[in-house]
Design a protein around this motif. Structure first.
Motif, mmCIF file in Angstrom:
data_model
loop_
_atom_site.group_PDB
_atom_site.id
_atom_site.type_symbol
_atom_site.label_atom_id
_atom_site.label_comp_id
_atom_site.label_asym_id
_atom_site.label_seq_id
_atom_site.Cartn_x
_atom_site.Cartn_y
_atom_site.Cartn_z
ATOM 1 N N THR A 2 39.601 109.178 -57.860
ATOM 2 C CA THR A 2 39.976 110.546 -57.511
ATOM 3 C C THR A 2 39.940 110.743 -56.004
ATOM 4 O O THR A 2 38.980 110.358 -55.332
ATOM 5 N N PHE A 3 40.974 111.376 -55.484
ATOM 6 C CA PHE A 3 41.007 111.726 -54.070
ATOM 7 C C PHE A 3 40.277 113.052 -53.858
ATOM 8 O O PHE A 3 40.317 113.947 -54.718
ATOM 9 N N ARG A 4 39.608 113.163 -52.721
ATOM 10 C CA ARG A 4 38.985 114.441 -52.376
ATOM 11 C C ARG A 4 40.099 115.450 -52.141
ATOM 12 O O ARG A 4 41.034 115.206 -51.391
ATOM 13 N N ASP A 5 40.007 116.613 -52.788
ATOM 14 C CA ASP A 5 41.120 117.557 -52.823
ATOM 15 C C ASP A 5 41.635 117.940 -51.445
ATOM 16 O O ASP A 5 42.848 118.042 -51.228
ATOM 17 N N ASP A 6 40.736 118.157 -50.487
ATOM 18 C CA ASP A 6 41.199 118.628 -49.181
ATOM 19 C C ASP A 6 41.316 117.498 -48.155
ATOM 20 O O ASP A 6 41.425 117.749 -46.953
ATOM 21 N N ALA A 7 41.333 116.237 -48.644
ATOM 22 C CA ALA A 7 41.568 115.113 -47.733
ATOM 23 C C ALA A 7 42.981 115.190 -47.176
ATOM 24 O O ALA A 7 43.910 115.667 -47.831
ATOM 25 N N SER A 8 43.152 114.718 -45.957
ATOM 26 C CA SER A 8 44.450 114.744 -45.291
ATOM 27 C C SER A 8 45.184 113.421 -45.509
ATOM 28 O O SER A 8 44.604 112.343 -45.349
ATOM 29 N N LEU A 9 46.461 113.499 -45.885
ATOM 30 C CA LEU A 9 47.280 112.300 -46.091
ATOM 31 C C LEU A 9 48.275 112.135 -44.955
ATOM 32 O O LEU A 9 48.884 113.100 -44.496
ATOM 33 N N ALA A 90 44.576 116.514 -53.052
ATOM 34 C CA ALA A 90 44.977 117.193 -54.286
ATOM 35 C C ALA A 90 46.385 116.801 -54.688
ATOM 36 O O ALA A 90 46.682 116.641 -55.886
ATOM 37 N N ASP A 91 47.271 116.634 -53.708
ATOM 38 C CA ASP A 91 48.632 116.175 -54.008
ATOM 39 C C ASP A 91 48.599 114.771 -54.614
ATOM 40 O O ASP A 91 49.342 114.469 -55.554
ATOM 41 N N ALA A 92 47.736 113.898 -54.075
ATOM 42 C CA ALA A 92 47.633 112.535 -54.583
ATOM 43 C C ALA A 92 47.085 112.510 -56.007
ATOM 44 O O ALA A 92 47.427 111.626 -56.800
ATOM 45 N N GLU A 238 36.726 109.988 -53.769
ATOM 46 C CA GLU A 238 35.423 110.225 -54.387
ATOM 47 C C GLU A 238 34.832 108.891 -54.858
ATOM 48 O O GLU A 238 35.557 107.906 -55.045
ATOM 49 N N PRO A 239 33.518 108.830 -55.054
ATOM 50 C CA PRO A 239 32.908 107.586 -55.563
ATOM 51 C C PRO A 239 33.519 107.165 -56.897
ATOM 52 O O PRO A 239 33.892 107.997 -57.730
ATOM 53 N N ILE A 240 33.571 105.853 -57.081
ATOM 54 C CA ILE A 240 34.148 105.292 -58.299
ATOM 55 C C ILE A 240 33.227 105.550 -59.487
ATOM 56 O O ILE A 240 32.005 105.668 -59.332
#
Length: 307
Positions: A2-9, A90-92, A238-240
Motif C-alpha cells: 500500500t502506498f501512503r495516501d498523501d505521498a507524492s508521485l 492514493a492514486d497509486a 506502508e510497511p509490508i
C-alpha cells in the motif's frame, strides 16, 4: 503493498507508448521476462492448440530468444510522459498505471542504493503493440525487458491474464512483475543476462537460473520497499504485511513452468522449462525477501535450485 495516501508521485521514469493494433515483420528478441511463457498461456486461454510452445509467433514475427538483438531506430516513437492522473499515493492505490509509476520509483530507488554502478531504466506502458530496441512486440508477449534500449515494456492488461492463471490480483502480485523485470536490468548491467541465451531450456538451464535470480532480486526489493522516500522526503509505501507477501507468491506460482504446462498441455516436461517451477520461483523470491540481500541471489552457483 500500500502506498501512503498523501505521498507524492513523480512520473518521469515511466512513459506511455504503443499505437494499438498489430505489428508486422520480425518479432521481439527480448532479453528476459515473465512474458516468455505467456504466448502459450494466451493460446490456451483463447482456445488454441498449445503444442510446440513456448516459442510461437507474435503477429507474424517469431519470438526468437536466440537471435541477435535488433536495433530499431523507431524504438521510442509514440511515447510520452503524460500520466496526469498520477499525483499521489492514493492514486497509486486506485489506478493500475499509477501503481506502476510508484513501483518503478521504489524499485529504482532501491537499486540506486544497493548496486554501485546502477543506471536508471525507464518503463514504457503500452496498449496493443509497441516498437522497441529489440523489435516489435504486442501484448501477447507479456512484460519484458529489452537490453538494447535498457527499457521495461508492460501492457497492464497482462494482470488480467495473471489473475486468470491463479494470481490473486493484489497490488503486490502486480508490483512483483515489475520488480522481476528490473531484476533483468541488473543482470544486463552485470553481464549475467547473456547466460540465459547459452542454455535456454531445461530445469538446470541458464534461462531458468536467470529467471529465478530475477525473482530473488524482486524479493530483495520488497524487503526494503517501505524505506523508499518520495520527492518530498516522506515515506512512499506502508510497511509490508504477510498477506501482501502471499499475494506476490501467488503471482510467482501462477507463472511457474510446471503450472503453465499442466494447464496448457496436461503434463509437465521439465526439459522444456525456461523460467522454473512454481515452487522454485516462490523459493527464490523468499530468499531475496528473507535475506534482503541480492548477494544471496546467486542461482548460477547454487547447489540446488529447489532450496
Amino acid at each position: 503493498m500500500t502506498f501512503r495516501d498523501d505521498a507524492s508521485l513523480s512520473t518521469d521514469q515511466v512513459r506511455r507508448g504503443g499505437r494499438g493494433g498489430g505489428i508486422g515483420g520480425r518479432g521481439v528478441a527480448a532479453g528476459g521476462g515473465i512474458g516468455g511463457l505467456l504466448i502459450a498461456v494466451l493460446v490456451y486461454l483463447h482456445g488454441g492448440d498449445p503444442s510446440g510452445l513456448p516459442g510461437g509467433t507474435v503477429s507474424g514475427g517469431q519470438v526468437d530468444y536466440s537471435s541477435p538483438y535488433v536495433s530499431d531506430a523507431d524504438a521510442q516513437s509514440g511515447t510520452s510522459q503524460a500520466f496526469p492522473q498520477c499525483r499521489t499515493g492514493a492514486d497509486a492505490n486506485e489506478d493500475v498505471d499509477c501503481r506502476m509509476v510508484g513501483t518503478v520509483i521504489s524499485v529504482q530507488d532501491y537499486w540506486s542504493g544497493a548496486f554501485r554502478d546502477y543506471r536508471e531504466a525507464p518503463t514504457v506502458i503500452f496498449d496493443g503493440s509497441v516498437q522497441t530496441g529489440c523489435g516489435g512486440a504486442d501484448s501477447s508477449v507479456g512484460p519484458f525487458y529489452c537490453p538494447v534500449d535498457s527499457t521495461i515494456y508492460l501492457d497492464t492488461g497482462f494482470f488480467d491474464q495473471l489473475e486468470r492463471l491463479g494470481g490473486d490480483g493484489g497490488p503486490l502480485s502486480q508490483m512483483y512483475v515489475v520488480a522481476h523485470e528490473y531484476g533483468h536490468h541488473i543482470q544486463n548491467l552485470t553481464g549475467v543476462l547473456a547466460r540465459s541465451q547459452q542454455d535456454r531450456q531445461g530445469p538446470e538451464s541458464g534461462a531458468v537460473r536467470t529467471e529465478l535470480q530475477a525473482d530473488c532480486f524482486a524479493g530483495a526489493w520488497v524487503a526494503h520497499a517501505s524505506q523508499t522516500q518520495d520527492a518530498d522526503g516522506e515515506t512512499l509505501l506502508e510497511p509490508i504485511t504477510p498477506e501482501q507477501i502471499e499475494s506476490a507468491l501467488s503471482a510467482a506460482e501462477a507463472v511457474g513452468d510446471d503450472r503453465i504446462q499442466r494447464t496448457t498441455q496436461g503434463r509437465v516436461e521439465p526439459e522444456a522449462w525456461t523460467h522454473g517451477s512454481s515452487a522454485q520461483r516462490q523459493h527464490w523470491f523468499m530468499v531475496g525477501y528473507d535475506t534482503g540481500d541480492p548477494r544471496q541471489c546467486d542461482t548460477f552457483n547454487a547447489a540446488s535450485l529447489d532450496g
